[in-house]
Design a protein around this motif. Structure first.
Motif, PDB file in Angstrom:
ATOM      1  N   PRO A 170      12.593 -25.056  -1.470  1.00 13.13           N
ATOM      2  CA  PRO A 170      11.340 -25.578  -0.473  1.00 13.13           C
ATOM      3  C   PRO A 170      12.228 -25.209   0.763  1.00 13.13           C
ATOM      4  O   PRO A 170      13.518 -24.695   0.785  1.00 13.13           O
ATOM      5  CB  PRO A 170      11.843 -26.967  -1.215  1.00 13.13           C
ATOM      6  N   ARG A 171      11.468 -24.496   1.548  1.00 11.66           N
ATOM      7  CA  ARG A 171      12.098 -24.868   2.749  1.00 11.66           C
ATOM      8  C   ARG A 171      10.832 -25.293   3.622  1.00 11.66           C
ATOM      9  O   ARG A 171       9.852 -24.650   3.914  1.00 11.66           O
ATOM     10  CB  ARG A 171      11.942 -23.313   3.474  1.00 11.66           C
ATOM     11  N   PRO A 172      10.419 -26.535   3.937  1.00 11.52           N
ATOM     12  CA  PRO A 172       9.581 -27.118   5.193  1.00 11.52           C
ATOM     13  C   PRO A 172       9.463 -26.653   6.248  1.00 11.52           C
ATOM     14  O   PRO A 172      10.684 -26.947   7.116  1.00 11.52           O
ATOM     15  CB  PRO A 172       9.326 -28.149   5.237  1.00 11.52           C
ATOM     16  N   VAL A 173       8.417 -26.002   6.755  1.00 10.28           N
ATOM     17  CA  VAL A 173       8.369 -25.672   8.251  1.00 10.28           C
ATOM     18  C   VAL A 173       7.759 -26.037   9.193  1.00 10.28           C
ATOM     19  O   VAL A 173       6.042 -26.767   8.554  1.00 10.28           O
ATOM     20  CB  VAL A 173       7.883 -24.515   8.807  1.00 10.28           C
ATOM     21  N   VAL A 174       8.313 -26.856   9.935  1.00 10.20           N
ATOM     22  CA  VAL A 174       6.692 -28.045  10.683  1.00 10.20           C
ATOM     23  C   VAL A 174       7.712 -28.053  12.250  1.00 10.20           C
ATOM     24  O   VAL A 174       8.758 -27.606  13.075  1.00 10.20           O
ATOM     25  CB  VAL A 174       6.962 -29.416  10.229  1.00 10.20           C
ATOM     26  N   LEU A 175       7.025 -28.094  13.397  1.00 14.19           N
ATOM     27  CA  LEU A 175       7.364 -27.945  14.681  1.00 14.19           C
ATOM     28  C   LEU A 175       6.421 -29.150  15.459  1.00 14.19           C
ATOM     29  O   LEU A 175       5.445 -29.286  15.408  1.00 14.19           O
ATOM     30  CB  LEU A 175       7.076 -26.224  15.694  1.00 14.19           C
ATOM     31  N   ALA A 176       7.389 -29.816  16.406  1.00 17.88           N
ATOM     32  CA  ALA A 176       6.358 -30.721  16.577  1.00 17.88           C
ATOM     33  C   ALA A 176       7.069 -31.811  17.955  1.00 17.88           C
ATOM     34  O   ALA A 176       8.781 -32.124  17.388  1.00 17.88           O
ATOM     35  CB  ALA A 176       6.437 -32.114  15.046  1.00 17.88           C
ATOM     36  N   ASP A 177       6.781 -32.726  18.201  1.00 15.65           N
ATOM     37  CA  ASP A 177       7.081 -33.826  18.955  1.00 15.65           C
ATOM     38  C   ASP A 177       5.896 -34.848  20.125  1.00 15.65           C
ATOM     39  O   ASP A 177       5.563 -34.107  19.418  1.00 15.65           O
ATOM     40  CB  ASP A 177       7.738 -33.201  20.637  1.00 15.65           C
ATOM     41  N   ARG A 178       6.853 -35.792  19.930  1.00 12.59           N
ATOM     42  CA  ARG A 178       5.902 -36.537  20.370  1.00 12.59           C
ATOM     43  C   ARG A 178       4.993 -36.685  21.630  1.00 12.59           C
ATOM     44  O   ARG A 178       4.323 -37.474  22.106  1.00 12.59           O
ATOM     45  CB  ARG A 178       6.606 -38.185  20.737  1.00 12.59           C
ATOM     46  N   ARG A 179       5.893 -35.645  22.213  1.00 12.39           N
ATOM     47  CA  ARG A 179       4.609 -35.692  23.839  1.00 12.39           C
ATOM     48  C   ARG A 179       3.686 -34.179  23.284  1.00 12.39           C
ATOM     49  O   ARG A 179       2.903 -33.620  24.204  1.00 12.39           O
ATOM     50  CB  ARG A 179       5.549 -34.685  24.871  1.00 12.39           C
ATOM     51  N   ALA A 180       2.756 -33.854  21.953  1.00 13.97           N
ATOM     52  CA  ALA A 180       2.324 -33.206  21.793  1.00 13.97           C
ATOM     53  C   ALA A 180       1.382 -33.160  22.417  1.00 13.97           C
ATOM     54  O   ALA A 180       0.477 -34.087  22.306  1.00 13.97           O
ATOM     55  CB  ALA A 180       1.950 -32.636  20.596  1.00 13.97           C
ATOM     56  N   ARG A 181       0.647 -31.727  23.155  1.00 16.36           N
ATOM     57  CA  ARG A 181      -0.417 -32.868  23.364  1.00 16.36           C
ATOM     58  C   ARG A 181      -2.122 -31.527  22.070  1.00 16.36           C
ATOM     59  O   ARG A 181      -3.118 -31.737  22.350  1.00 16.36           O
ATOM     60  CB  ARG A 181      -0.994 -32.458  24.454  1.00 16.36           C
ATOM     61  N   LEU A 182      -1.777 -30.153  22.038  1.00 20.16           N
ATOM     62  CA  LEU A 182      -1.804 -29.228  21.116  1.00 20.16           C
ATOM     63  C   LEU A 182      -1.662 -29.010  19.594  1.00 20.16           C
ATOM     64  O   LEU A 182      -0.291 -29.499  19.327  1.00 20.16           O
ATOM     65  CB  LEU A 182      -1.695 -28.043  21.663  1.00 20.16           C
ATOM     66  N   LEU A 183      -2.130 -29.581  19.092  1.00 21.55           N
ATOM     67  CA  LEU A 183      -2.359 -29.952  16.710  1.00 21.55           C
ATOM     68  C   LEU A 183      -3.153 -28.348  16.646  1.00 21.55           C
ATOM     69  O   LEU A 183      -3.958 -28.849  16.126  1.00 21.55           O
ATOM     70  CB  LEU A 183      -2.549 -31.117  17.069  1.00 21.55           C
ATOM     71  N   ILE A 184      -1.455 -27.500  15.891  1.00 22.33           N
ATOM     72  CA  ILE A 184      -2.278 -26.266  15.168  1.00 22.33           C
ATOM     73  C   ILE A 184      -1.931 -27.218  14.117  1.00 22.33           C
ATOM     74  O   ILE A 184      -0.918 -26.964  13.497  1.00 22.33           O
ATOM     75  CB  ILE A 184      -1.435 -25.037  15.274  1.00 22.33           C
ATOM     76  N   ILE A 185      -2.771 -26.983  12.839  1.00 19.43           N
ATOM     77  CA  ILE A 185      -2.921 -27.055  11.307  1.00 19.43           C
ATOM     78  C   ILE A 185      -3.730 -25.831  11.098  1.00 19.43           C
ATOM     79  O   ILE A 185      -4.488 -26.085  10.305  1.00 19.43           O
ATOM     80  CB  ILE A 185      -3.795 -28.697  11.082  1.00 19.43           C
ATOM     81  N   GLY A 186      -2.519 -25.134  10.054  1.00 20.66           N
ATOM     82  CA  GLY A 186      -3.402 -23.958   9.175  1.00 20.66           C
ATOM     83  C   GLY A 186      -2.751 -24.431   8.124  1.00 20.66           C
ATOM     84  O   GLY A 186      -3.378 -25.612   7.768  1.00 20.66           O
ATOM     85  N   GLN A 187      -3.158 -23.246   6.354  1.00 24.84           N
ATOM     86  CA  GLN A 187      -2.588 -23.354   5.526  1.00 24.84           C
ATOM     87  C   GLN A 187      -1.458 -23.763   5.078  1.00 24.84           C
ATOM     88  O   GLN A 187      -0.613 -24.945   4.736  1.00 24.84           O
ATOM     89  CB  GLN A 187      -3.356 -22.390   4.942  1.00 24.84           C
ATOM     90  N   ALA A 188      -0.300 -22.293   5.078  1.00 26.29           N
ATOM     91  CA  ALA A 188       1.519 -23.165   5.262  1.00 26.29           C
ATOM     92  C   ALA A 188       1.748 -21.615   5.260  1.00 26.29           C
ATOM     93  O   ALA A 188       1.097 -20.456   5.269  1.00 26.29           O
ATOM     94  CB  ALA A 188       0.790 -22.808   3.600  1.00 26.29           C
ATOM     95  N   PRO A 189       3.294 -21.710   5.501  1.00 28.55           N
ATOM     96  CA  PRO A 189       4.099 -20.955   5.591  1.00 28.55           C
ATOM     97  C   PRO A 189       4.017 -19.120   4.745  1.00 28.55           C
ATOM     98  O   PRO A 189       3.432 -19.592   3.316  1.00 28.55           O
ATOM     99  CB  PRO A 189       5.267 -21.030   5.727  1.00 28.55           C
TER     100      PRO A 189
END
Length: 205
Positions: free
Chosen positions: A34-53
């Motif tokens: 497993p190698r979970p991939v996520v990019l996130a910050d509490r300041r986010a205004r744009l959230l991109i929800i795709g399928q999977a890496p």
């Protein structure tokens, strides 16, 4: 409800990110580590929800670091370096790990991820104004989609607002495998992409 102090909320957010990146729940179901991939910050205004890496993203650990990402960045008019440096942008896929490859391309996102991780992570990003639902898996999870609607129907119907005033914007997957779809649906580039750019400008305003 009493507001949670910023330092407490920030610590909870960092713990959630750490736990996602350390998650091995699907280890036995994957043909690789497993190698979970996520990019996130509490300041986010744009959230991109795709399928999977995909395989390239799995190998690099960088979300949307492939030809699909190039098309997505063209849609939103955000250069490569800015896409990863801008703390207002978060990437939270339906499945955090590369699911593997089947006879017709990548396998579906693992079903364990979104129910386990999305709510705590998204709750910790209260400034999100615009969520891009890229592909059928994200759209079926977050939108009340009629059973007989295709992805084309969902995308043509356009964005909606959730109960907290955030815009949920459905998009086709920008994969090169979908070139025929883009060719047969010119209204997407003519109408939907300009609308998407306006929605992003409003979210970042």
């Amino acid at each position: 409800m009493e507001a949670v102090p910023d330092d407490v909320a920030g610590a909870a957010f960092e713990r959630c990110l750490h736990d996602i990146r350390a998650c091995c729940e699907c280890k036995g179901a994957l043909a690789h580590e497993p190698r979970p991939v996520v990019l996130a910050d509490r300041r986010a205004r744009l959230l991109i929800i795709g399928q999977a890496p995909g395989r390239i993203v799995h190998e690099t650990g960088i979300p949307w670091n492939d030809r699909s990402g190039d098309r997505l960045r063209h849609w939103v008019q955000i250069p490569y370096d800015d896409f990863y440096a801008d703390k207002r942008i978060a990437v939270v896929p339906m499945g955090f790990c590369f699911p593997g490859t089947g006879p017709n391309g990548d396998l579906p996102p693992r079903p364990e991820c979104a129910p386990k991780w999305h709510r705590p992570l998204l709750t910790a990003m209260p400034q999100v104004k615009l969520t891009l639902l890229v592909g059928t898996y994200a759209q079926r999870h977050y939108l009340d989609v009629p059973r007989d609607w295709s992805l084309t129907d969902v995308v043509r119907h356009g964005p909606v607002q959730d109960g907290e005033g955030r815009v949920l914007f459905p998009l086709p997957h920008p994969s090169p495998r979908n070139l025929a779809w883009f060719k047969h649906n010119p209204w997407f580039d003519a109408d939907i992409v300009p609308s998407l750019r306006t929605a992003l400008a409003n979210a970042f305003a």
